[in-house]
Design an enzyme around this catalytic site. Structure first.
Site, PDB file in Angstrom:
ATOM      1  N   HIS A   1      -7.230  -3.705   5.238  1.00 43.45           N
ATOM      2  CA  HIS A   1      -6.588  -2.327   5.125  1.00 43.45           C
ATOM      3  C   HIS A   1      -7.430  -1.368   4.398  1.00 43.45           C
ATOM      4  O   HIS A   1      -7.820  -0.306   4.440  1.00 43.45           O
ATOM      5  CB  HIS A   1      -5.080  -2.162   4.886  1.00 43.45           C
ATOM      6  CG  HIS A   1      -4.389  -1.204   4.411  1.00 43.45           C
ATOM      7  ND1 HIS A   1      -4.797  -0.451   3.073  1.00 43.45           N
ATOM      8  CD2 HIS A   1      -3.705  -0.373   4.811  1.00 43.45           C
ATOM      9  CE1 HIS A   1      -4.065   0.579   2.732  1.00 43.45           C
ATOM     10  NE2 HIS A   1      -3.402   0.927   3.893  1.00 43.45           N
ATOM     11  N   ASN A   2      -7.768  -1.998   3.003  1.00 37.96           N
ATOM     12  CA  ASN A   2      -8.414  -1.170   2.044  1.00 37.96           C
ATOM     13  C   ASN A   2      -9.762  -0.746   2.426  1.00 37.96           C
ATOM     14  O   ASN A   2     -10.408  -0.019   2.330  1.00 37.96           O
ATOM     15  CB  ASN A   2      -8.256  -2.087   0.687  1.00 37.96           C
ATOM     16  CG  ASN A   2      -7.005  -1.792   0.020  1.00 37.96           C
ATOM     17  OD1 ASN A   2      -6.137  -1.387   0.397  1.00 37.96           O
ATOM     18  ND2 ASN A   2      -7.124  -1.939  -1.345  1.00 37.96           N
TER      19      ASN A   2
ATOM     20  N   SER B   1       0.808  -1.147  -0.143  1.00 42.28           N
ATOM     21  CA  SER B   1      -0.030   0.126   0.013  1.00 42.28           C
ATOM     22  C   SER B   1       0.926   1.434   0.016  1.00 42.28           C
ATOM     23  O   SER B   1       2.142   1.266   0.775  1.00 42.28           O
ATOM     24  CB  SER B   1      -0.791   0.157   1.029  1.00 42.28           C
ATOM     25  OG  SER B   1      -1.809   1.142   1.131  1.00 42.28           O
TER      26      SER B   1
ATOM     27  N   GLU C   1      -9.641   1.896   4.547  1.00 46.75           N
ATOM     28  CA  GLU C   1      -9.551   3.113   3.536  1.00 46.75           C
ATOM     29  C   GLU C   1     -10.865   3.496   3.077  1.00 46.75           C
ATOM     30  O   GLU C   1     -11.027   4.755   3.070  1.00 46.75           O
ATOM     31  CB  GLU C   1      -8.449   2.529   2.450  1.00 46.75           C
ATOM     32  CG  GLU C   1      -8.299   3.513   1.364  1.00 46.75           C
ATOM     33  CD  GLU C   1      -7.175   2.936   0.332  1.00 46.75           C
ATOM     34  OE1 GLU C   1      -6.294   2.306   0.693  1.00 46.75           O
ATOM     35  OE2 GLU C   1      -7.810   2.934  -0.557  1.00 46.75           O
TER      36      GLU C   1
ATOM     37  N   LYS D   1      -4.379  -6.901   3.841  1.00 44.86           N
ATOM     38  CA  LYS D   1      -4.169  -5.932   2.856  1.00 44.86           C
ATOM     39  C   LYS D   1      -5.803  -5.411   2.473  1.00 44.86           C
ATOM     40  O   LYS D   1      -6.068  -4.389   2.230  1.00 44.86           O
ATOM     41  CB  LYS D   1      -3.192  -6.196   1.697  1.00 44.86           C
ATOM     42  CG  LYS D   1      -3.606  -5.051   0.553  1.00 44.86           C
ATOM     43  CD  LYS D   1      -2.986  -3.640   0.670  1.00 44.86           C
ATOM     44  CE  LYS D   1      -3.496  -2.466   0.136  1.00 44.86           C
ATOM     45  NZ  LYS D   1      -3.380  -2.658  -1.311  1.00 44.86           N
TER      46      LYS D   1
HETATM   47  N1  LIG Z   1      -2.576   1.640  -8.535  1.00 43.22           N
HETATM   48  C1  LIG Z   1      -2.627   1.584  -6.937  1.00 43.22           C
HETATM   49  O1  LIG Z   1      -2.513   2.564  -6.669  1.00 43.22           O
HETATM   50  C2  LIG Z   1      -2.418   0.186  -6.439  1.00 43.22           C
HETATM   51  C3  LIG Z   1      -2.576  -1.038  -6.879  1.00 43.22           C
HETATM   52  N2  LIG Z   1      -2.358  -2.265  -6.364  1.00 43.22           N
HETATM   53  C4  LIG Z   1      -2.299  -3.499  -7.283  1.00 43.22           C
HETATM   54  O2  LIG Z   1      -0.982  -3.638  -7.899  1.00 43.22           O
HETATM   55  C5  LIG Z   1      -1.362  -4.213  -9.141  1.00 43.22           C
HETATM   56  C6  LIG Z   1      -0.411  -3.267 -10.264  1.00 43.22           C
HETATM   57  O3  LIG Z   1      -1.362  -2.304 -10.082  1.00 43.22           O
HETATM   58  P1  LIG Z   1      -1.239  -1.071 -11.075  1.00 43.22           P
HETATM   59  O4  LIG Z   1       0.256  -0.978 -11.303  1.00 43.22           O
HETATM   60  O5  LIG Z   1      -2.119   0.050 -11.070  1.00 43.22           O
HETATM   61  O6  LIG Z   1      -1.224  -1.700 -12.710  1.00 43.22           O
HETATM   62  P2  LIG Z   1      -2.848  -2.365 -13.430  1.00 43.22           P
HETATM   63  O7  LIG Z   1      -3.468  -3.161 -12.261  1.00 43.22           O
HETATM   64  O8  LIG Z   1      -3.353  -1.578 -14.143  1.00 43.22           O
HETATM   65  O9  LIG Z   1      -1.799  -3.666 -14.210  1.00 43.22           O
HETATM   66  C7  LIG Z   1      -1.207  -3.227 -15.359  1.00 43.22           C
HETATM   67  C8  LIG Z   1      -0.174  -4.357 -15.401  1.00 43.22           C
HETATM   68  O10 LIG Z   1      -0.703  -5.655 -15.623  1.00 43.22           O
HETATM   69  C9  LIG Z   1      -0.136  -6.236 -16.828  1.00 43.22           C
HETATM   70  N3  LIG Z   1      -0.863  -7.282 -17.314  1.00 43.22           N
HETATM   71  C10 LIG Z   1      -2.480  -7.058 -17.449  1.00 43.22           C
HETATM   72  N4  LIG Z   1      -2.670  -8.069 -17.885  1.00 43.22           N
HETATM   73  C11 LIG Z   1      -1.725  -9.116 -18.208  1.00 43.22           C
HETATM   74  C12 LIG Z   1      -1.617 -10.492 -18.579  1.00 43.22           C
HETATM   75  N5  LIG Z   1      -2.739 -11.164 -19.154  1.00 43.22           N
HETATM   76  N6  LIG Z   1      -0.389 -11.378 -18.679  1.00 43.22           N
HETATM   77  C13 LIG Z   1       0.589 -10.313 -18.262  1.00 43.22           C
HETATM   78  N7  LIG Z   1       0.589  -8.984 -17.846  1.00 43.22           N
HETATM   79  C14 LIG Z   1      -0.521  -8.345 -17.734  1.00 43.22           C
HETATM   80  C15 LIG Z   1       0.080  -5.023 -17.683  1.00 43.22           C
HETATM   81  O11 LIG Z   1       1.024  -5.616 -18.703  1.00 43.22           O
HETATM   82  P3  LIG Z   1       0.810  -4.551 -19.944  1.00 43.22           P
HETATM   83  O12 LIG Z   1       1.691  -3.392 -19.852  1.00 43.22           O
HETATM   84  O13 LIG Z   1       1.527  -5.651 -20.973  1.00 43.22           O
HETATM   85  O14 LIG Z   1      -0.511  -4.280 -20.365  1.00 43.22           O
HETATM   86  C16 LIG Z   1       0.789  -4.152 -16.748  1.00 43.22           C
HETATM   87  O15 LIG Z   1       1.908  -4.498 -16.263  1.00 43.22           O
HETATM   88  C17 LIG Z   1      -2.588  -4.493  -9.051  1.00 43.22           C
HETATM   89  O16 LIG Z   1      -2.909  -5.888  -8.562  1.00 43.22           O
HETATM   90  C18 LIG Z   1      -3.136  -3.534  -8.265  1.00 43.22           C
HETATM   91  O17 LIG Z   1      -4.521  -3.872  -7.635  1.00 43.22           O
HETATM   92  C19 LIG Z   1      -1.910  -2.040  -4.893  1.00 43.22           C
HETATM   93  C20 LIG Z   1      -1.985  -1.069  -4.310  1.00 43.22           C
HETATM   94  C21 LIG Z   1      -2.133   0.051  -5.077  1.00 43.22           C
HETATM   95  O1  LIG Z   2      -4.536  -0.677  -2.718  1.00 49.15           O
HETATM   96  C1  LIG Z   2      -4.711   0.524  -2.682  1.00 49.15           C
HETATM   97  C2  LIG Z   2      -4.226   1.345  -1.858  1.00 49.15           C
HETATM   98  O2  LIG Z   2      -3.909   0.724  -0.753  1.00 49.15           O
HETATM   99  C3  LIG Z   2      -5.340   1.070  -3.914  1.00 49.15           C
HETATM  100  O3  LIG Z   2      -5.333   2.513  -4.162  1.00 49.15           O
HETATM  101  C4  LIG Z   2      -7.026   0.678  -3.927  1.00 49.15           C
HETATM  102  O4  LIG Z   2      -7.189  -0.603  -4.801  1.00 49.15           O
HETATM  103  C5  LIG Z   2      -7.940   1.583  -4.625  1.00 49.15           C
HETATM  104  O5  LIG Z   2      -9.387   0.889  -4.418  1.00 49.15           O
HETATM  105  P1  LIG Z   2     -10.792   1.212  -5.131  1.00 49.15           P
HETATM  106  O6  LIG Z   2     -10.218   1.626  -6.439  1.00 49.15           O
HETATM  107  O7  LIG Z   2     -11.534   0.168  -4.870  1.00 49.15           O
HETATM  108  O8  LIG Z   2     -10.994   2.772  -4.233  1.00 49.15           O
END
Ligand SMILES: NC(=O)C1=CN([C@@H]2O[C@H](COP(=O)(O)OP(=O)(O)OC[C@H]3O[C@@H](n4cnc5c(N)ncnc54)[C@H](OP(=O)(O)O)[C@@H]3O)[C@@H](O)[C@H]2O)C=CC1
Ligand SMILES: O=C(CO)[C@H](O)[C@H](O)COP(=O)(O)O
Length: 485
Positions: free
Chosen positions: A194-195, A137, A198, A191
């Site tokens: 936690h969310n 997070s 949140e 986690k």
């Molecule tokens: N964004 C946030 O604030 C937070 C996100 N998370 C978690 O972290 C993870 C990553 O989040 P985020 O960085 O936002 O990115 P996304 O959730 O938007 O995922 C994008 C990534 O996933 C890859 N991907 C998608 N489909 C496939 C597939 N079938 N095979 C291989 N790779 C694939 C993409 O590759 P490509 O570039 O090739 O499309 C890219 O690298 C998620 O699980 C999310 O829930 C956790 C905490 C906070």
């Molecule tokens: O994991 C997170 C932070 O800790 C992401 O920001 C979270 O997935 C956001 O959730 P949502 O889109 O459901 O508001």
């Protein structure tokens, strides 16, 4: 410019695949801390742009195929997957596993559902691989400069990952915001909760804003200032801080407050909903989190909202409040409701841990949430103290510090909920938190009547206050009572 040419020397301490906003910054954080990291992304361009832009921040090993990626990592390998949760994570695992060797560690750092983590760990264990479900997070900025990290899985995997994780996590008072949460899916479960917290935290903030604007008559810029002041006191937290920033922002196109040009339909990716679903299964009343999740759902039902507004009108009743007094009352209601939301979240972690034999230390969870994560707050230091004082605390609400805080704010809390109801401003999180508090402290609840009704229509039996046993009244007969113990 950094060399983005792929290499197959096994010289990386760790590998990371999935270089979107989170993975890219986590990889940079790992490299900045002096660890050699192999980087990979399904679409190679994301990998090359990372290495081109930030290659001088550390020792990146660029790889284009999963085969090169795996070959670039020292054995036993530690591989972090940071891709879209759900089917994409399974797709990456399925491609990776045939390339791995016994004792390698696969870390899923996405927001996975903990049931998926249980399934994946079992599947990988059959191939002598370790699987770690790891909550991260802190968003984009936290991933780069120090997130809160919640790894589950085996002790063995934690020991292999510990040097990297402790070096990249946020630090508060010299303590890294990471620890081994527990075996199995403990990390992803924590986690998820936690969310959920949140969600509750943000809903409470949103209700505070709504009341200050609608009832208190303050403009967004003034409310921003109120939040800035609150952020200097016991409400100090990341979410309060960024609330002040968002409310101070004006739209570049129209010059209107930013909050007035954004559609009022809150989205959700699923972790709040999962928290509520799990809480229902565990029998833990997470009312604040549930109301926050439902409030997002209601906001998205735009057609129903329009029909109801047309039927009933959207007018609000007017009440006169003293502005400064009302601001103080809302602050007190926010603080007390926040205590309830955290108390409920910690109850859920405790119940999940007991159900799954994870042995999660609640004080440790509060410790690793003090920095890096979205719910980081001054308040968490108090929670750490509460569990240090009494590890088997029945509820955070009864910890002497929080009990005093709630007592001090109680009158204001009631006043705010009552005022909101009179005016017609929905405050589901404030109101449900107050109801939860009142239900917990009540000497006798109307649940006795519910038991009577259940026995009447379904012979479901009841217990008595004056003696042990299981009883049934012959409602359709002579009203005598049978002892069915
Ligand atoms: N964004 C946030 O604030 C937070 C996100 N998370 C978690 O972290 C993870 C990553 O989040 P985020 O960085 O936002 O990115 P996304 O959730 O938007 O995922 C994008 C990534 O996933 C890859 N991907 C998608 N489909 C496939 C597939 N079938 N095979 C291989 N790779 C694939 C993409 O590759 P490509 O570039 O090739 O499309 C890219 O690298 C998620 O699980 C999310 O829930 C956790 C905490 C906070
Ligand atoms: O994991 C997170 C932070 O800790 C992401 O920001 C979270 O997935 C956001 O959730 P949502 O889109 O459901 O508001």
């Amino acid at each position: 410019m950094a060399d983005t040419t792929s290499t197959t020397d096994a010289r990386a301490t760790i590998g990371l695949t999935g270089l979107a906003v989170m993975g890219r910054n986590l990889a940079r954080n790992i490299a900045r801390q002096g660890h050699t990291i192999a980087v990979h992304n399904r679409t190679t361009e994301k990998m090359t742009s990372l290495v081109e832009q930030f290659g001088d921040e550390g020792d990146f090993v660029p790889t284009e195929t999963l085969e090169e990626f795996v070959a670039a990592i020292e054995r036993p390998r530690a591989i972090v997957i940071m891709v879209k949760a759900g089917a994409p994570t399974d797709a990456v695992i399925d491609e990776l596993v045939p390339l791995l060797d016994p004792d390698d560690i696969v870390v899923d750092a996405g927001n996975a559902h903990y049931d998926d983590t249980v399934r994946r760990e079992a599947a990988l264990a059959e191939k002598d691989l370790h699987f770690v479900g790891m909550g991260v997070s802190g968003g984009e900025e936290g991933a780069l400069n120090g997130p809160s990290i919640m790894p589950g899985g085996s002790e063995h995997a934690w020991e292999r990952l510990r040097p990297v994780l402790t070096s990249i996590a946020a630090e508060v008072d010299g303590t890294p915001c990471t620890t081994h949460v527990g075996p199995g899916a403990a990390g992803h479960f924590v986690k998820m909760v936690h969310n959920g917290i949140e969600y509750a935290d943000m809903q409470l903030i949103a209700e505070s804003y709504d009341l200050l604007r609608t009832v208190g008559g303050l403009e967004p810029a003034e409310i921003s200032q109120v939040f800035r002041e609150w952020n200097d006191g016991d409400l100090e937290s990341f979410l309060i801080d960024i609330t002040a920033d968002v409310l101070a922002h004006t739209d570049g196109d129209t010059g209107a407050p930013f909050v007035d040009v954004v559609r009022d339909a809150a989205e959700q990716k699923g972790t709040g909903r999962w928290t509520v679903q799990s809480a229902l299964d565990l029998g833990v009343p997470v009312t604040g989190i549930a109301e926050a999740t439902f409030a997002r759902s209601i906001s998205g039902h735009t057609e129903q909202r329009a029909a109801a507004a047309q039927t009933f009108g959207s007018d609000l009743a007017r009440v006169e409040v003293d502005r400064d007094t009302f601001v103080d009352q809302v602050r007190a209601a926010l603080y007390a409701s926040k205590v309830v939301a955290y108390a409920q979240g910690f109850d859920q972690i405790k119940a999940g841990s007991e159900e799954n034999d994870w042995d999660v230390d609640l004080g440790d969870m509060a410790t690793i949430w003090r920095g890096g994560c979205i719910i980081r707050a001054q308040f968490l230091n108090r929670i750490v103290d509460a569990y240090a004082e009494r590890a088997d605390l029945p509820s955070l609400l009864v910890d002497p510090y929080f009990a005093d805080a709630v007592r001090d704010g109680l009158e204001a809390w009631r006043e705010v909920v009552a005022t909101a109801a009179r005016v017609g401003v929905p405050t589901p999180a404030f109101a449900s938190s107050l109801a939860y508090f009142d239900a917990l402290r009540r000497d006798r609840l109307p649940a006795a009547l519910i038991q009577g009704l259940r026995d009447n229509f379904g012979a479901h039996t009841y217990g008595r206050t004056d003696r042990e046993g299981t009883f049934h009244t012959l409602w359709a007969g002579d009203l005598s009572e049978e002892d069915q113990s």
